[in-house]
Structures are given as C-alpha cells and as structure tokens.
Enzyme design. Structure first.
Site, short mmCIF file in Angstrom:
data_model
loop_
_atom_site.label_atom_id
_atom_site.label_comp_id
_atom_site.label_asym_id
_atom_site.label_seq_id
_atom_site.Cartn_x
_atom_site.Cartn_y
_atom_site.Cartn_z
N ARG A 129 1.12 4.57 -2.94
CA ARG A 129 1.68 5.20 -1.73
C ARG A 129 2.89 6.05 -2.08
NH1 ARG A 129 -0.34 6.23 3.10
NH2 ARG A 129 -1.57 4.36 2.63
N ASN A 318 2.57 -3.72 6.97
CA ASN A 318 2.28 -2.93 5.78
C ASN A 318 0.76 -2.89 5.57
OD1 ASN A 318 2.53 -2.57 2.41
ND2 ASN A 318 4.04 -1.51 3.67
N HIS A 369 -0.24 -1.41 2.20
CA HIS A 369 0.01 0.01 2.44
C HIS A 369 0.71 0.64 1.25
CE1 HIS A 369 2.06 3.50 4.59
NE2 HIS A 369 0.82 3.62 5.01
N CYS A 370 1.66 -0.10 0.66
CA CYS A 370 2.41 0.42 -0.49
C CYS A 370 1.51 0.71 -1.69
CB CYS A 370 3.48 -0.59 -0.93
SG CYS A 370 4.72 -0.98 0.31
N SER A 371 0.42 -0.02 -1.80
CA SER A 371 -0.44 0.09 -2.99
C SER A 371 -1.64 0.99 -2.80
CB SER A 371 -0.91 -1.31 -3.40
OG SER A 371 -1.70 -1.90 -2.39
#
Length: 379
Positions: A129, A318, A369-371
């Site tokens: 992300r 997330n 979400h970050c990944s």
C-alpha cells in the site's frame, strides 16, 4: 489501537530514498470526454484516484523475506501474507512481488497456484500500500500511475528496492507514470473518489517526508496528485509508530459523503484511543468537496485480543475491498468480531465479508489494507 504501532525497533536502518523524477500535472495530456461543441472538459481529462470499491484488474502484494526486518517473526508474517493472498485470489487476480527468485519460490510454495509470484519487481518489505503505485483514472478510459517518493516512512527503514516499486509496477503494466511533488505513502491518504481526501498531518506535514513545506503547500501537492479538491486533516501522532499514524487504520471512506471510524472501548485512555476520538470529532463536523456534511458511521474496536504484543494493530477498518468482497481481520473477541462483520456488510451491501486471523501481521504494526494495493479497471 494499542499503545504503539510498528515501532522503529523493527527497522533495519535507513536506506537511500528514491528521488523525485518529475513534477505532477493534475490534468492528463491525453484527450478526455467532449462536450457537445467538441471541447474537452477539464473534469473528463482530470486523472483522479478512485474510491477502493471500483472494479479491479488485480491486487498487488509483496512477499516478506528479510530476516533483518522481521527476525524470528518472519515465518508467521509469511503465513499471514499467504493467507491474505489466497483469500483475495478467490475474488480477483493477485500479483505478488518478491525480492529475488529464492524468495519467489518460497512465496509460490506458500501461496499456491492461484497467486502469481514474480521476482522482476524486487522488494525490501511487504507494505505494498505504501510502496506501490497509486493508480488513477480519467473517466474516459485512461489509467495512469503515480509514485509518492517512498522514503521508508521518513528514513526509518531500509528501502532501496521499495523506493523503485511504484515505477516498476507502472512499467510492467505499460502505464504512464509520474512522481508526485511530495513524499508520502498510499496508506497515509484516504480518497472518496469524488474530490475529497483525508489524512493525518503527522504523516505528511512532517520534516521526515516534506521538510520545509507548510501544511498548505503539502495539501496543494497531494490534491494535485490525487485529482481532488478538498483535504480534511486530522492532527495524528508523530513519532509514535513507524508510519507517524496513517489514517487508514482508524478512518476510511465508505462512499462519497460517508466515512467510518473505529472507536475504542470507553475505558481506553491511551494516545491511540484519544487520536481515534479526535478523528471522530473532526470528521463528524466536516463537509466534503461537494459541500455535503459527512455521514459518520462508527465501529467498535475489540475489547480482548489473542496477542499481548504492544505493537499490535487491532483495526477492523484496515480492510481491503476486492471484487465482490471485503477482506478484514478478526481478533477472537466473538461479540466485537461479529459486530464488525455486520457493520461492514451493511456498509458494503452485496459484498461478502471475509474475516481472517492475521495476528502475526498485525503484530508487525500494519494490516490487510497496508499489505495490498488495488489496480482499478479503466472504467
């Protein structure tokens, strides 16, 4: 969230940041839609980052393989990334980038044949992300990509490879690529796809990313990059985690005019709980680029966790939207897990809500979400 997120203790030292390789024009050079008299409208030509819920070509991910970053946690984090990839692949294609062919072979074994793994876009870490391209559309069938000059969240972590990922993604897809006129990460900026962005000041108006720039200057550069008209800022928290408090852990756009905020239990008084309450108050009083008063939905965070890791990110918000589904977390708090699933199902009617145990990843200070990062279709 618990008192700290992805502390710099996980870092492996600063690496060389990628340099900006151009300035960003808010309007694309190619033709857009025409009015009846044949004039191309600015709205049609403008490249805009769409809301996450548009149809996707694929999801991009990155395989973690660095023991200098993850140490003894590496195997568990790989387990969670493989689970996310296999789950997303049930709904849309997944393209996983690995540091080298050895790491790619491990990823193929863990992820299975449903996930495509490549080693031609090498990575340092898994946070796609933040390192990957941000894709834009213009309403007339064109797609391009921008890079946000990733610098390891303010030179907190090695990023020699990660600084090049956005450009390499665009090149692989044969998409026009431009670097933004500011330094940041995709997880730092939430967009409604309809002219409005939100972000924490701590993550962007920060000398470790944008030294010498005022908030107004950063805002203008971010709006230009995203093709948006209005920024809603919350203060955030500097220096408490590696990201300097990305907004995508606490507050997310659901659709234009609607946001959701995860609120902590009433007895939580730590800095992260107060940050969440501050975001809720600011967003509840905000209007968007179209003049709409934001409708603010709330979701309750978990009361209990399986983990006692102080870096643990207990965020249901997330989540990653995919074609036909919402991929989110569960933490073993039956009542709160069920409430989160119900809230997301109501927020995204017609999508299946899938909850995963990715505690090893969340213990590293980030989430689903970050990944991941989505590549939207042209229309």
């Amino acid at each position: 969230m618990h008192p700290s997120r992805r502390t710099v203790l996980h870092s492996a030292g600063a690496g060389a940041a990628g340099l900006a390789l151009g300035t960003l024009a808010p309007l694309a050079a190619h033709a857009g839609q025409s009015t009846q008299d044949g004039q191309v409208t600015a709205a049609a030509r403008r490249m805009t980052v769409p809301l996450d819920d548009v149809p996707h070509v694929r999801t991009w991910m990155a395989w973690p393989s660095s023991r200098s970053i993850w140490g003894p946690d590496l195997a568990g984090v790989q387990q969670d990334i493989a689970l996310i990839a296999k789950t997303v692949a049930r709904y849309e294609p997944v393209l996983m980038c690995a540091a080298d062919e050895s790491a790619a072979a491990t990823a193929r074994t863990r992820c299975g044949s449903a996930v495509t793994v490549i080693s031609t876009i090498p990575v340092d870490d898994l946070w796609m992300r933040d390192t990957g391209a941000v894709f834009r559309r213009d309403g007339a069938g064109a797609v391009d990509a921008i890079g946000l000059n990733f610098n390891g969240w303010g030179n907190k972590q090695t990023h020699r490879k990660d600084a090049k990922v956005a450009r390499l993604l665009a090149a692989r897809e044969s998409l026009p690529f431009t670097t933004a006129a500011f330094t940041g990460e995709g997880g730092a900026v939430e967009t409604d796809g309809d002219g409005t962005l939100m972000a924490t000041e701590s993550s962007l108006v920060n000398k470790n990313r944008n030294a010498g720039l005022s908030r107004a200057q950063v805002e203008a550069k971010v709006l230009a990059a995203y093709g948006a008209d209005k920024m809603i800022w919350t203060p955030g928290l500097k220096g408490q985690d590696i990201t300097d408090d990305h907004i995508d852990v606490t507050s997310r756009f659901i659709r234009p005019g609607v946001v959701m905020v995860q609120v902590p239990p009433a007895d939580r008084t730590d800095i992260w709980a107060e940050d969440a309450r501050e975001q809720l108050a600011i967003l509840s009083a905000a209007t968007d680029a179209k003049g709409r008063r934001l409708q603010v939905l709330t979701m309750s965070g978990p009361d209990t966790l399986r983990s006692d890791n102080p870096d643990f990110v207990d965020s249901y918000l997330n989540f990653h939207l995919v074609n036909g589904a919402v991929i989110t977390s569960q933490f073993g708090d039956r009542a709160k897990d069920a409430g989160a699933k119900q809230a997301l199902a109501a927020a995204f009617p017609g999508r299946t809500v899938v909850q995963l145990d990715v505690d090893r990843l969340m213990g590293g200070g980030g989430g689903i979400h970050c990944s991941t990062v989505q590549q939207p279709t042209a229309q």
